[in-house]
Design a protein around this motif. Structure first.
Motif, short mmCIF file in Angstrom:
data_model
loop_
_atom_site.label_atom_id
_atom_site.label_comp_id
_atom_site.label_asym_id
_atom_site.label_seq_id
_atom_site.Cartn_x
_atom_site.Cartn_y
_atom_site.Cartn_z
N GLY A 262 0.80 -1.22 0.00
CA GLY A 262 0.00 0.00 0.00
C GLY A 262 0.83 1.26 0.00
O GLY A 262 2.07 1.23 -0.16
N LEU A 263 0.16 2.38 0.17
CA LEU A 263 0.73 3.71 0.02
C LEU A 263 0.88 4.40 1.37
O LEU A 263 0.46 3.87 2.40
N THR A 264 1.47 5.59 1.35
CA THR A 264 1.52 6.40 2.57
C THR A 264 0.88 7.76 2.32
O THR A 264 0.88 8.27 1.19
N GLY A 268 2.13 16.47 8.29
CA GLY A 268 3.12 17.46 8.66
C GLY A 268 2.73 18.84 8.15
O GLY A 268 1.65 19.03 7.59
N PRO A 269 3.62 19.83 8.33
CA PRO A 269 3.30 21.22 7.97
C PRO A 269 2.94 21.43 6.50
O PRO A 269 2.20 22.36 6.18
N SER A 270 3.46 20.58 5.61
CA SER A 270 3.18 20.76 4.18
C SER A 270 1.86 20.13 3.76
O SER A 270 1.46 20.26 2.60
N VAL A 271 1.19 19.46 4.69
CA VAL A 271 -0.03 18.71 4.36
C VAL A 271 -1.24 19.32 5.06
O VAL A 271 -1.22 19.51 6.29
N HIS A 272 -2.28 19.62 4.28
CA HIS A 272 -3.50 20.15 4.86
C HIS A 272 -4.27 19.01 5.52
O HIS A 272 -4.60 18.01 4.86
N PRO A 273 -4.56 19.10 6.83
CA PRO A 273 -5.20 17.98 7.52
C PRO A 273 -6.56 17.60 6.98
O PRO A 273 -6.94 16.43 7.03
N PHE A 274 -7.32 18.57 6.44
CA PHE A 274 -8.64 18.25 5.90
C PHE A 274 -8.51 17.39 4.65
O PHE A 274 -9.28 16.45 4.44
N LEU A 275 -7.52 17.69 3.80
CA LEU A 275 -7.31 16.88 2.60
C LEU A 275 -6.77 15.50 2.96
O LEU A 275 -7.12 14.49 2.33
N HIS A 276 -5.92 15.45 3.96
CA HIS A 276 -5.42 14.15 4.44
C HIS A 276 -6.58 13.28 4.91
O HIS A 276 -6.66 12.08 4.59
N LYS A 277 -7.51 13.89 5.65
CA LYS A 277 -8.66 13.14 6.15
C LYS A 277 -9.51 12.62 5.00
O LYS A 277 -9.92 11.45 5.00
N ALA A 283 -9.55 6.14 0.62
CA ALA A 283 -8.76 4.91 0.59
C ALA A 283 -9.46 3.78 1.35
O ALA A 283 -9.49 2.63 0.88
N GLU A 284 -10.02 4.10 2.50
CA GLU A 284 -10.72 3.08 3.28
C GLU A 284 -11.97 2.59 2.56
O GLU A 284 -12.28 1.40 2.57
N ARG A 285 -12.66 3.50 1.89
CA ARG A 285 -13.90 3.13 1.19
C ARG A 285 -13.61 2.17 0.04
O ARG A 285 -14.39 1.23 -0.21
N GLU A 346 -10.33 7.97 -7.55
CA GLU A 346 -11.45 7.93 -6.61
C GLU A 346 -11.53 9.21 -5.79
O GLU A 346 -12.62 9.72 -5.50
N PHE A 347 -10.38 9.75 -5.40
CA PHE A 347 -10.35 11.02 -4.66
C PHE A 347 -10.93 12.14 -5.51
O PHE A 347 -11.76 12.94 -5.04
#
Length: 362
Positions: A262-264, A268-277, A283-285, A346-347
């Protein structure tokens, strides 16, 4: 899902070093042209492919109102070498981008000789340890002592090769057991292949947002392609798709991830937490395995440049595990490339027309 291996092999078999990406850009443009509505290159040579979205029914918008857009950034440049001086027909070299010099002796290379306009075959060699300064011949020999032997006489080398000529790796792509592929330039052309899978998937999916496919230049040295292309295109949000360290011999700590599992997703500071969520929810879906990857400072990807461009672009980082980073024999799992392409598609399809109004930083 199509077989992406032939395309991947083609783009890891050409040079395209940072600042000289045209050879690989031509191959990518040919592959992307039937998959996008528009294709162009930036003034620095980055490749832009636009696949237009279709607004959902029942939502009225001003006729000329811009449609929201998501940019998927994959850098197409590669690390390599440059000739610094020529002594007795041997070429001394320095690095373009970060290179693990420990594995260089014995590596076949291509010298892009500007004096003759022809490519020359060469091999990286080192002098006997007894001829190096005291203590320098023990262990891994420093890059400044390594040379390229083209087999030509000194007079012929002087006619054909110039200081500043580029030297690229010349290892052949190899299909390994267990669904793995080895070769040079997999960082980050495996991600270019994954983005191509994404574009293929989108041919049969409805998506409201416009999609910018970016193959950027000079990520390995300056992030120049990411800075300039994102400034030009001004996407609403962005995704950096790159490689991360794969679990391997002597590398099994928290900073490495197994190939084929799988992927990662960066945190961190360069990543927007809302987009990460949102990416993790998608991915889970669709049952694509992902793991969180700690990026406490810089992500060392195009995301670092993109999120700081213009007024700021919300960005997320998706990475494909890879062994032997920045060597001529990088290794990646084909399954992970396919997964990355599908996850991106899918995203993109999941983005509602009013998604931007929901983005918050918490």
């Amino acid at each position: 899902m199509s077989d992406i291996l032939p395309f991947l092999k083609s783009i890891i078999s050409v040079a395209g070093l940072s600042g000289h990406e045209a050879p690989v850009a031509d191959l990518i443009e040919k592959q992307w042209t039937p998959l996008v509505d528009e294709i162009s290159r930036s003034k620095l040579g980055s490749l832009h492919g636009l696949k237009k979205g279709t607004p959902s029914k029942g939502i009225s918008k001003p006729e000329k109102a811009p449609r929201p857009s998501v940019l998927i950034a994959t850098h197409m440049d590669a690390i390599g070498l440059m000739v610094t001086r020529i002594v007795d027909g041997f070429l001394y070299i320095t690095n373009i981008g970060g290179i693990d010099h420990r594995v260089l002796p014995g590596t076949p290379v291509t010298v892009h000789a500007t004096g003759s306009g022809e490519d020359l075959y060469g091999v990286i060699v080192m002098p006997p340890g007894s001829l190096l300064p005291e203590g320098k011949g023990e262990g891994a020999v420093n890059l400044k002592y390594l040379m390229v032997d083209t087999g030509l006489l000194p007079a012929d080398v002087s006619k054909r090769v110039r200081v500043g000529d580029r030297v690229s790796f010349n290892t052949e792509p190899v299909e390994m057991s267990g669904g793995l592929v080895s070769g040079h330039n997999l960082d980050n052309r495996a991600s270019v292949a994954a983005l191509t899978v994404c574009l293929e998937e989108l041919q049969s999916k409805s998506h409201m947002w416009d999609v910018w496919a970016l193959a950027s230049v000079q990520e390995e040295v300056t992030y120049a392609g990411a800075y300039t292309s994102v400034f030009q295109l001004r996407p609403t949000i962005a995704v950096a798709l790159d490689m991360t360290f794969g679990t391997g011999a002597g590398a099994s700590g928290y900073q490495t991830f197994p190939l084929g599992k799988g992927l990662t997703l960066g945190i961190g500071p360069s990543v927007h937490p809302f987009l990460h969520k949102r990416m993790k929810e998608v991915a889970e879906r669709v049952e694509i395995p992902v793991k969180d990857e700690a990026m406490p400072e810089m992500s060392s990807t195009d995301a670092d440049a993109m999120q700081l461009t213009a007024e700021g672009i919300p960005t997320v980082v998706v990475s494909i595990p890879q062994r032997y980073m920045h060597t001529p024999v990088e290794v990646v799992a084909l399954k992970d490339i396919q997964r990355a392409g599908r996850l991106l598609a899918e995203f993109i399809a999941s983005l509602e027309e009013d998604f931007l109004t929901r983005i918050v930083w918490d």
